[in-house]
Design a protein around this motif. Structure first.
Motif, short mmCIF file in Angstrom:
data_model
loop_
_atom_site.label_atom_id
_atom_site.label_comp_id
_atom_site.label_asym_id
_atom_site.label_seq_id
_atom_site.Cartn_x
_atom_site.Cartn_y
_atom_site.Cartn_z
N ILE A 1 0.86 -1.18 0.00
CA ILE A 1 0.00 0.00 0.00
C ILE A 1 0.90 1.23 0.00
O ILE A 1 1.80 1.34 0.82
CB ILE A 1 -0.94 -0.01 1.22
N ARG B 1 -2.40 5.83 2.47
CA ARG B 1 -3.69 5.56 3.11
C ARG B 1 -4.03 6.77 3.95
O ARG B 1 -3.14 7.47 4.43
CB ARG B 1 -3.63 4.30 3.97
N VAL C 1 -7.23 3.36 0.89
CA VAL C 1 -5.91 2.86 0.54
C VAL C 1 -5.68 3.01 -0.95
O VAL C 1 -6.62 2.93 -1.74
CB VAL C 1 -5.73 1.38 0.96
N ALA D 1 -2.78 2.03 -4.20
CA ALA D 1 -1.60 1.31 -4.68
C ALA D 1 -1.62 1.34 -6.20
O ALA D 1 -2.68 1.50 -6.82
CB ALA D 1 -1.60 -0.13 -4.19
#
Length: 171
Positions: free
Chosen positions: A57, A60, A70, A72
């Protein structure tokens, strides 16, 4: 409708961590193709049906008392497949939450950057048991912007001082 479920493992780990000073740190997001078909996730799942890529991740931030967003990125080098499931894993490698559904519109990875921007809700955990601890992206961005502005001001001050010394000599 696709849904995100907090797994039984997550509920047990979070409940055990409550009041003990330990934490359940969600650190990774995994993508899978569900073995080529959509499915309804279950609370008892401990893994994706077929995980094909995993990333840490990147960012966040808190979006509520028991939820956080979150983010990514899965780069273009990620193998090409249709995403039908997403798993959120803790530092121990346990599946904490899973996103899947019978009506997921699969989107393909590979050749382009696949972005994940997802809100995790911990509503299955009893009120007051969970403390969501995530950095505040807005505050971090402000700190970086302010630090950059101060550094630029200092560099400009030094540049001007050098220019004055070059034009008039040292005093």
């Amino acid at each position: 409708m696709p849904s995100t479920l907090l797994t039984d493992v997550a509920e047990a780990k979070i409940t055990a961590a409550s009041g003990s000073g330990t934490q359940v740190a969600i650190t990774h997001i995994a993508l899978g193709d569900g073995n080529g078909a959509n499915y309804g996730p279950s609370f008892s799942q401990t893994a994706l049906q077929r995980e094909l890529a995993r990333q840490a991740i990147e960012t966040r931030h808190i979006v509520g008392g028991n939820a956080w967003r979150v983010k990514a990125e899965f780069g273009p080098e990620t193998p090409a497949f249709f995403v039908r499931e997403m798993g959120f894993f803790d530092a121990d490698g346990d599946l904490i939450a899973i996103w899947a559904g019978n009506d997921v519109q699969a989107r393909q990875t590979g050749a382009i950057t696949y972005l994940v921007d997802h809100v995790l809700s911990f509503s299955r955990v009893a009120e007051g048991v969970l403390i969501v601890n995530a950095p505040d992206d807005v505050l971090f961005d402000l700190a970086v912007t302010t630090g950059t502005a101060i550094a630029n001001l200092q560099l400009e001050t030094l540049r001007q001082a050098d220019a004055i010394r070059a034009a008039h000599g040292s005093y």
